[in-house]
Design an enzyme around this catalytic site. Structure first.
Site, PDB file in Angstrom:
ATOM      1  N   CYS A 236       0.838  -1.195   0.000  1.00 26.14           N
ATOM      2  CA  CYS A 236       0.000   0.000   0.000  1.00 26.14           C
ATOM      3  C   CYS A 236       0.881   1.256   0.000  1.00 26.14           C
ATOM      4  O   CYS A 236       1.546   1.540  -0.981  1.00 26.14           O
ATOM      5  CB  CYS A 236      -0.981  -0.043   1.173  1.00 26.14           C
ATOM      6  SG  CYS A 236      -2.389   1.081   0.978  1.00 26.14           S
TER       7      CYS A 236
ATOM      8  N   HIS B 265      -3.634  -5.291   0.018  1.00 20.96           N
ATOM      9  CA  HIS B 265      -3.178  -5.842   1.302  1.00 20.96           C
ATOM     10  C   HIS B 265      -3.257  -7.367   1.272  1.00 20.96           C
ATOM     11  O   HIS B 265      -4.248  -7.957   1.712  1.00 20.96           O
ATOM     12  CB  HIS B 265      -4.025  -5.297   2.451  1.00 20.96           C
ATOM     13  CG  HIS B 265      -3.770  -3.861   2.766  1.00 20.96           C
ATOM     14  ND1 HIS B 265      -2.848  -3.456   3.713  1.00 20.96           N
ATOM     15  CD2 HIS B 265      -4.294  -2.727   2.247  1.00 20.96           C
ATOM     16  CE1 HIS B 265      -2.829  -2.132   3.765  1.00 20.96           C
ATOM     17  NE2 HIS B 265      -3.696  -1.670   2.884  1.00 20.96           N
TER      18      HIS B 265
ATOM     19  N   GLU C 221      -1.904  -9.474   3.120  1.00 22.35           N
ATOM     20  CA  GLU C 221      -1.920 -10.080   4.459  1.00 22.35           C
ATOM     21  C   GLU C 221      -3.313 -10.454   4.922  1.00 22.35           C
ATOM     22  O   GLU C 221      -3.482 -11.355   5.756  1.00 22.35           O
ATOM     23  CB  GLU C 221      -1.250  -9.149   5.476  1.00 22.35           C
ATOM     24  CG  GLU C 221      -1.985  -7.851   5.779  1.00 22.35           C
ATOM     25  CD  GLU C 221      -1.614  -6.690   4.889  1.00 22.35           C
ATOM     26  OE1 GLU C 221      -1.773  -5.534   5.324  1.00 22.35           O
ATOM     27  OE2 GLU C 221      -1.163  -6.929   3.748  1.00 22.35           O
TER      28      GLU C 221
END
Length: 539
Positions: free
Chosen positions: A386, A509, A511
């Site tokens: 990001c 993102h 994750e």
């Protein structure tokens, strides 16, 4: 048609005991028994959602597939059960009152006096019951601590549900602290007793008490709690600290938590299969190698800000049979000491890889770009997420393309706004985000394509600013390849550096989609690159 059973998880004495991990572990155990589950979080705070809350106050904002900004516990729910959470799995008092006042303004209450009981509690119950068809269990975690004034409407709603459905469909698990006093060299049960009395005061009686402590609680102490809190001895369960959260399903299975839940509902199921969880625990306890990854950010004193990121690194470490040590590097100036190239180099010199995560605001960005420059020029594996990707682009434009006045519109007015706002500037802060899952086209033969083994992916986003497409040609002809593009071709989603072992930045993102049983391919590729670097260095 089967009717769902409801498991409510409350907490007492202090917050941050791990109610979300308890809910997640119970969900994982019930899944191992063959049941269909869903987990929800009820947060008592007055914010509509955590999207505009400070990470130092609330920790990470977890983004769901459908674009909801939610509590970080929903990340635990997804990682432990593999079930994707939605906007319907997290409610706050603020969201509840927002809906209530809209209904009142529309005249839905037909002139009645709008009150906490029944109107707020009815909305809470509607949230709990919504979308439960076809489920065996719905697990609801109540945020905060019993006794907090903000929690009272939620506890009242649970009381009403318990009264209506009865013990055959409702169980209450209460998580409480049993502190160890070093001076007295003993665990103290009095806080637990008072916490249960707070529950009794609002008409609730816990069926299971989970006792969080530094060490195992003795049978005598469990018996004391059982006697004074009106809970059977078998339902007072010790929950000592563990070295890693993925040990919890195994621990709670050994403690009989899953068995006691099933016995409460008079259900019998075969012994749960926890082979996968046992393998994960074994891999974590017996790593074959250790590597160090530096995470460079401005909230490094508050690791909950990067919860999913840390877990994603853990998942990739498990899959690679290694241990990842995290070196937290704060990118901001402290105590008047400027963060210059030498300072950052000293902080990073023992790192095998560098990761710059997402964030907002200009505080600490120069320190992050120094870390990015260090990774780029020293051939150290780098992962930018990001804002981390955006800063990698700015650093490249400054130091490789040699633009003199280049930055992000988020921070400064400049000649070369290589990062620009994605949408309308005249929108409330909470409504300007590009949120949720979007498809992305990956360039064939890129490192990104190699990591994913695919050229079409879907990832979750949370950002306002994007790389300015006007500079795409400048970036690529100087060696920074735009290897990921949005489905409609209007957003640059990923960049990677040519002639570098592993230098990738992504706008999304990754994750948020990583799980212990299915680690995210980008993190797996990143850690493999780290392992390869260590082998070459030591070889």
């Amino acid at each position: 048609m089967k009717e769902a059973k409801f498991i409510f998880v409350t907490g007492g004495v202090v917050s941050s005991l791990g109610k979300g991990l308890v809910a997640s572990s119970v969900g994982a155990l019930l899944q191992a028994h063959g049941f269909k589950v869903r987990i929800r979080k009820l947060d008592p705070y007055l914010n509509i959602d955590p999207g505009t809350m400070s990470p130092t106050q609330h920790g990470e904002v977890f983004v769901t597939e459908d674009g909801a900004e939610t509590d970080l516990d929903l990340g635990h729910y997804e990682r432990f059960t593999g079930i994707k959470a939605t906007k319907d799995d997290n409610i706050t008092t603020g969201k509840m009152y927002h809906e209530l006042l809209k209904k009142e303004r529309r005249g839905d209450y037909l002139g009645k006096t709008v009150q906490v009981i029944p109107h707020v509690t009815d909305l809470i119950k509607s949230f709990i019951f919504n979308g439960t068809e076809g489920l065996d269990f719905v697990i609801c975690e109540i945020g905060g601590t019993v006794g907090d004034i903000e929690s009272q409407p939620f506890l009242e709603a649970i009381r009403q549900i318990s009264y209506k459905l009865g013990k055959q469909r409702v169980i209450l698990i209460h998580l409480t602290l049993v502190p160890y006093l070093a001076v007295a060299q003993e665990l103290k049960t009095k806080p637990t007793q008072h916490s249960v009395r707070e529950l009794n005061f609002v008409g609730l009686q816990p069926d299971i008490i989970l006792c969080r402590s530094e060490k195992e609680i003795s049978d005598n102490q469990r018996g004391k709690i059982a006697n004074l809190c009106n809970v059977s001895l078998s339902n007072v369960i010790s929950a000592p600290d563990v070295s890693h959260i993925y040990e919890l399903p195994v621990l709670y299975n050994q403690c009989g938590l899953g068995t006691q839940v099933l016995e409460h509902f008079h259900l019998s199921k075969p012994k749960p299969s926890l082979v996968g969880w046992n393998q994960i625990v074994h891999s974590m306890r017996h790593p074959m190698q250790e590597v160090t990854v530096s995470i460079v950010g401005k909230y490094t004193e508050f690791p909950d800000t990067y919860k999913s990121l840390v877990e994603a690194l853990s998942h990739s470490a498990i899959s690679n049979r290694i241990e990842v040590k995290i070196n937290w590097v704060n990118s901001r100036e402290k105590s008047g000491k400027p963060i210059n190239e030498k300072f950052m180099g000293d902080k990073l010199k023992n790192s095998h890889a560098i990761l710059v995560p997402g964030g907002f605001g200009d505080d600490g960005i120069e320190g992050k770009m120094l870390a990015i420059s260090y990774a780029r020029t020293n051939n150290i594996p780098f992962f930018g997420i990001c804002l981390g990707m955006q800063l990698a682009v700015i650093e490249f434009a400054r130091n490789v393309i040699k633009f003199k006045d280049v930055h992000s519109e988020e921070f400064y007015t400049c000649k070369h706004p290589i990062i620009k706002l994605a949408g309308d500037k005249n929108v409330d802060l909470g409504g300007t985000m590009r949120l949720g899952a979007y498809k992305c086209n990956i360039s064939p033969n890129s490192k990104m394509a190699g990591a994913y083994s695919d050229t079409i992916i879907s990832e979750r986003h949370r950002h306002r600013y994007i790389i300015n497409l006007d500079y795409k040609d400048d970036l690529e002809k100087n060696g920074l390849i735009c290897s990921g593009m949005s489905e409609d071709g209007t957003y640059i989603e990923a960049v990677e550096l040519e002639n570098h072992p592993w230098f990738i930045g992504v706008q999304f993102h990754p994750e948020f989609q990583s799980k212990p049983f299915s680690p995210h391919p980008l993190f797996v590729s990143f850690i493999k690159a780290v392992v390869n670097k260590v082998k070459k260095t030591e070889g």
